[in-house]
Write a protein that holds these residues in place. Structure first.
Motif, PDB file in Angstrom:
ATOM      1  N   UNK A  56       0.832  -1.207   0.000  1.00  0.00           N
ATOM      2  CA  UNK A  56       0.000   0.000   0.000  1.00  0.00           C
ATOM      3  C   UNK A  56       0.864   1.254   0.000  1.00  0.00           C
ATOM      4  N   UNK A  57       1.895   1.261   0.830  1.00  0.00           N
ATOM      5  CA  UNK A  57       2.745   2.435   0.954  1.00  0.00           C
ATOM      6  C   UNK A  57       3.463   2.739  -0.361  1.00  0.00           C
ATOM      7  N   UNK A  58       3.977   1.703  -1.018  1.00  0.00           N
ATOM      8  CA  UNK A  58       4.656   1.895  -2.305  1.00  0.00           C
ATOM      9  C   UNK A  58       3.706   2.504  -3.335  1.00  0.00           C
ATOM     10  N   UNK A  59       2.512   1.948  -3.429  1.00  0.00           N
ATOM     11  CA  UNK A  59       1.575   2.445  -4.437  1.00  0.00           C
ATOM     12  C   UNK A  59       1.149   3.881  -4.131  1.00  0.00           C
ATOM     13  N   UNK A  60       0.909   4.181  -2.866  1.00  0.00           N
ATOM     14  CA  UNK A  60       0.484   5.536  -2.486  1.00  0.00           C
ATOM     15  C   UNK A  60       1.549   6.573  -2.851  1.00  0.00           C
ATOM     16  N   UNK A  61       2.800   6.302  -2.494  1.00  0.00           N
ATOM     17  CA  UNK A  61       3.859   7.285  -2.747  1.00  0.00           C
ATOM     18  C   UNK A  61       4.166   7.376  -4.241  1.00  0.00           C
ATOM     19  N   UNK A  64       1.285   9.465  -5.880  1.00  0.00           N
ATOM     20  CA  UNK A  64       1.153  10.859  -5.442  1.00  0.00           C
ATOM     21  C   UNK A  64       2.454  11.656  -5.503  1.00  0.00           C
ATOM     22  N   UNK A  65       3.600  11.002  -5.402  1.00  0.00           N
ATOM     23  CA  UNK A  65       4.878  11.719  -5.364  1.00  0.00           C
ATOM     24  C   UNK A  65       5.926  10.952  -6.190  1.00  0.00           C
ATOM     25  N   UNK A  66       5.633  10.695  -7.432  1.00  0.00           N
ATOM     26  CA  UNK A  66       6.492   9.830  -8.239  1.00  0.00           C
ATOM     27  C   UNK A  66       7.937  10.303  -8.329  1.00  0.00           C
ATOM     28  N   UNK A  67       8.236  11.580  -8.570  1.00  0.00           N
ATOM     29  CA  UNK A  67       9.650  12.000  -8.628  1.00  0.00           C
ATOM     30  C   UNK A  67      10.403  11.709  -7.327  1.00  0.00           C
ATOM     31  N   UNK A  68       9.749  11.935  -6.185  1.00  0.00           N
ATOM     32  CA  UNK A  68      10.398  11.662  -4.902  1.00  0.00           C
ATOM     33  C   UNK A  68      10.498  10.158  -4.658  1.00  0.00           C
ATOM     34  N   UNK A  69       9.514   9.421  -5.146  1.00  0.00           N
ATOM     35  CA  UNK A  69       9.531   7.952  -5.049  1.00  0.00           C
ATOM     36  C   UNK A  69      10.754   7.399  -5.780  1.00  0.00           C
ATOM     37  N   UNK A  70      10.997   7.905  -6.984  1.00  0.00           N
ATOM     38  CA  UNK A  70      12.166   7.451  -7.748  1.00  0.00           C
ATOM     39  C   UNK A  70      13.464   7.891  -7.077  1.00  0.00           C
ATOM     40  N   UNK A  71      13.465   9.104  -6.507  1.00  0.00           N
ATOM     41  CA  UNK A  71      14.684   9.611  -5.865  1.00  0.00           C
ATOM     42  C   UNK A  71      15.100   8.761  -4.673  1.00  0.00           C
ATOM     43  N   UNK A  72      14.163   8.026  -4.079  1.00  0.00           N
ATOM     44  CA  UNK A  72      14.505   7.156  -2.947  1.00  0.00           C
ATOM     45  C   UNK A  72      15.520   6.087  -3.341  1.00  0.00           C
ATOM     46  N   UNK A  73      15.650   5.786  -4.630  1.00  0.00           N
ATOM     47  CA  UNK A  73      16.649   4.812  -5.089  1.00  0.00           C
ATOM     48  C   UNK A  73      18.071   5.267  -4.767  1.00  0.00           C
ATOM     49  N   UNK A  74      18.269   6.565  -4.599  1.00  0.00           N
ATOM     50  CA  UNK A  74      19.605   7.093  -4.304  1.00  0.00           C
ATOM     51  C   UNK A  74      19.912   7.092  -2.818  1.00  0.00           C
ATOM     52  N   UNK A  75      18.923   6.726  -1.984  1.00  0.00           N
ATOM     53  CA  UNK A  75      19.134   6.731  -0.542  1.00  0.00           C
ATOM     54  C   UNK A  75      19.548   5.347  -0.050  1.00  0.00           C
ATOM     55  N   UNK A  76      19.807   5.248   1.262  1.00  0.00           N
ATOM     56  CA  UNK A  76      20.297   3.994   1.841  1.00  0.00           C
ATOM     57  C   UNK A  76      19.142   3.064   2.199  1.00  0.00           C
ATOM     58  N   UNK A  77      18.237   2.840   1.234  1.00  0.00           N
ATOM     59  CA  UNK A  77      17.132   1.917   1.463  1.00  0.00           C
ATOM     60  C   UNK A  77      17.629   0.490   1.244  1.00  0.00           C
ATOM     61  N   UNK A  78      16.864  -0.502   1.739  1.00  0.00           N
ATOM     62  CA  UNK A  78      17.319  -1.880   1.583  1.00  0.00           C
ATOM     63  C   UNK A  78      17.022  -2.414   0.184  1.00  0.00           C
ATOM     64  N   UNK A  79      17.644  -3.532  -0.136  1.00  0.00           N
ATOM     65  CA  UNK A  79      17.544  -4.087  -1.483  1.00  0.00           C
ATOM     66  C   UNK A  79      16.121  -4.511  -1.831  1.00  0.00           C
ATOM     67  N   UNK A  80      15.378  -5.004  -0.848  1.00  0.00           N
ATOM     68  CA  UNK A  80      14.007  -5.447  -1.101  1.00  0.00           C
ATOM     69  C   UNK A  80      13.162  -4.296  -1.630  1.00  0.00           C
ATOM     70  N   UNK A  81      13.242  -3.149  -0.976  1.00  0.00           N
ATOM     71  CA  UNK A  81      12.440  -2.004  -1.404  1.00  0.00           C
ATOM     72  C   UNK A  81      12.982  -1.349  -2.659  1.00  0.00           C
ATOM     73  N   UNK A  82      14.294  -1.386  -2.860  1.00  0.00           N
ATOM     74  CA  UNK A  82      14.852  -0.858  -4.109  1.00  0.00           C
ATOM     75  C   UNK A  82      14.290  -1.634  -5.298  1.00  0.00           C
ATOM     76  N   UNK A  83      14.226  -2.963  -5.180  1.00  0.00           N
ATOM     77  CA  UNK A  83      13.676  -3.779  -6.266  1.00  0.00           C
ATOM     78  C   UNK A  83      12.190  -3.479  -6.468  1.00  0.00           C
ATOM     79  N   UNK A  84      11.436  -3.268  -5.367  1.00  0.00           N
ATOM     80  CA  UNK A  84      10.015  -2.937  -5.489  1.00  0.00           C
ATOM     81  C   UNK A  84       9.809  -1.584  -6.168  1.00  0.00           C
ATOM     82  N   UNK A  85      10.683  -0.620  -5.882  1.00  0.00           N
ATOM     83  CA  UNK A  85      10.572   0.689  -6.533  1.00  0.00           C
ATOM     84  C   UNK A  85      10.813   0.556  -8.032  1.00  0.00           C
ATOM     85  N   UNK A  86      11.867  -0.161  -8.406  1.00  0.00           N
ATOM     86  CA  UNK A  86      12.158  -0.352  -9.831  1.00  0.00           C
ATOM     87  C   UNK A  86      10.981  -1.041 -10.517  1.00  0.00           C
TER      88      UNK A  86
END
Length: 490
Positions: A56-61, A64-86
């Protein structure tokens, strides 16, 4: 008339400011989740709850905030969520314009280059299952496959994933021989590449097993009934450092053959916590030296620059984690202890159990965070760092009340910077659990990310504004893409 127009402009600006604030809060909430949540069982919630909350959180962000959602790939997020963002960006490519797609493409390529290959192949399978096969996706797959340093190794180690990716994107194998190995295994009686040939011979030659990567050889040895102890002894020279650590507990690989001093901090903390007390005491000098060495590497040039630091570290029962994340919260706290020791000019640690020896901590007892926060604040440190899952229960809510009174009455000028780092995602609240409204909270998965997370946590206080958060994300994105460019050039 002028007054009415001015009022309208003021209202529009207030609406924009409010929208920016909401966007900043949403992104900070998402980053906390993307750092900590892995869709696996936690101490207080199941895997199903975690996955549903995260989806739910991935779809919501994203919506509603796609540019910021993509920018999260440059942060220290874990691999599981990086793959979900891609996956989310590629599955909903029509939501972005041409310029945004170009920026996303650069971020996706950079993040895929940093992900473990097995995670990328799993992502490609998910895209195939979702029916995503547009030109953009095929180009991203083609570039990633072309950049793989050893296609033959991938063909042996990730055979199913590589074969699926080539079929999905209609790509050609790197060489004709590789294509035969993947799609026509009976077409050749001999391969020119030594690894491919070793894999072919391993079906009937026992010695060929020990020319293969450990994870591949392990499966072949199990199918052929090779004695486990003999196999581990002979394959040991081909093991990676992590593989050697995983097999040490079986007694086949001597502990002294692994150089602990070059291991990442959190992984090393996990290893230390897996050892019995007697072995920790026996190897105290070695283990402490390795932890301090890893902490100094993580601190880098910031070592010794944080002034007077106090830490409240949670080693209560809930720090045991779960069956799939065993002792992970406690390992983060142990790693944070040694990292803060390296960053600080002077340092005091307060474990919730009252433990004095960090090398012998174990998950135990309730969580008297409030009492330990009082102890830590008594010395008026310049920084107070709290590493806890936020379940303050001895008595409940004391830590939040102590921090509220400290911030509003005793330290309104904020002479002490307080930050709460939480290693556990709260599926019900779509965020990490917080201690007090006035205390910035950030999610943490690896202790070595602590300095960067302390920096991003300050945006949660609301004093730097949404513009500051966007500037921070832009800077992190530029740095991330620049590092990727240098790596590609090499």
């Amino acid at each position: 008339m002028e007054h009415v127009e001015g009022t309208g402009h003021g209202r529009d600006r207030a609406d924009r400011d409010r929208a920016e604030l909401v966007a900043a809060e949403d992104v900070l909430l998402f980053v906390n989740a993307a750092v900590t949540a892995t869709g696996q069982r936690e101490f207080r919630s199941g895997a199903g709850e975690q996955r549903l909350s995260l989806a739910f959180l991935h779809e919501y962000v994203r919506v509603n905030h796609r540019p910021l959602y993509a920018a999260a790939l440059a942060l220290d997020i874990n691999d599981h969520n990086a793959a979900l963002i891609v996956e989310g960006l590629l599955c909903a490519a029509g939501e972005a314009g041409p310029e945004q797609r170009r920026r996303e493409g650069a971020l996706i390529a950079a993040r895929l280059a940093a992900l473990p290959p097995q995670r990328v192949y799993r992502l490609f399978r998910a895209l195939r299952a979702a029916g995503v096969n547009n030109r953009r996706t095929r180009a991203i797959q083609r570039e990633w496959l072309a950049a793989r340093p050893d296609p033959a190794l991938d063909a042996v180690k990730y055979r199913g994933g590589l074969r699926s990716a080539l079929r999905h994107g209609h790509h050609r194998a790197a060489t004709e021989e590789l294509g035969d190995f993947l799609f026509r295994p009976g077409a050749r009686t001999r391969y020119g590449h030594p690894l491919l040939e070793a894999y072919r011979r391993s079906r009937y030659e026992k010695d060929a097993l020990y020319e293969l990567p450990f994870t591949v050889a392990e499966g072949v040895a199990a199918r052929r009934g090779v004695d486990r102890a003999e196999f581990l002894e002979r394959i040991a020279p081909r093991m990676t450092r992590l593989e050697r650590l995983r097999t040490q507990r079986a007694g086949a690989v001597p502990a002294g053959r692994t150089d602990l001093s070059v291991m990442p901090l959190t992984r090393l903390a996990l290893y230390v916590l897996s050892l019995p007390y007697a072995e920790r005491v026996e190897r105290r000098a070695e283990l402490t030296g390795a932890l301090r060495s890893a902490a100094r590497r993580a601190a880098g040039p910031a070592a010794g620059s944080w002034g007077r630091v106090a830490a409240v570290l949670d080693d209560s029962c809930s720090s045991s984690g779960s069956a799939v994340k065993r002792r992970r919260p406690l390992a983060v706290a142990l790693g944070a202890h040694f990292l803060l020791e390296a960053l600080a000019g002077s340092y005091r640690a307060y474990w919730t159990s009252g433990a004095k020896d960090p090398l012998l901590v174990r998950p135990w007892g309730a969580t008297p965070l409030g009492m330990r926060v009082l102890d830590a604040l008594e010395g008026s440190p310049e920084r107070l760092v709290i590493v806890s899952d936020g379940w303050d229960n001895a008595p409940p809510g004391l830590a939040g009340e102590v921090l509220r009174i400290w911030r509003t009455r005793l330290d309104p000028l904020r002479r002490t910077a307080v930050v709460h780092l939480n290693p556990v995602y709260d599926a019900e609240g779509f965020d990490v659990r917080r201690l007090a409204p006035g205390v910035p909270t950030a999610g943490i998965r690896d202790a070595e990310d602590l300095p960067a997370l302390v920096e991003i946590a300050r945006f949660a206080e609301g004093r730097t504004g949404a513009a500051g958060l966007r500037a921070y994300l832009d800077r992190r994105t530029a740095d991330f893409l620049a590092r990727h460019g240098r790596r590609e050039a090499r």
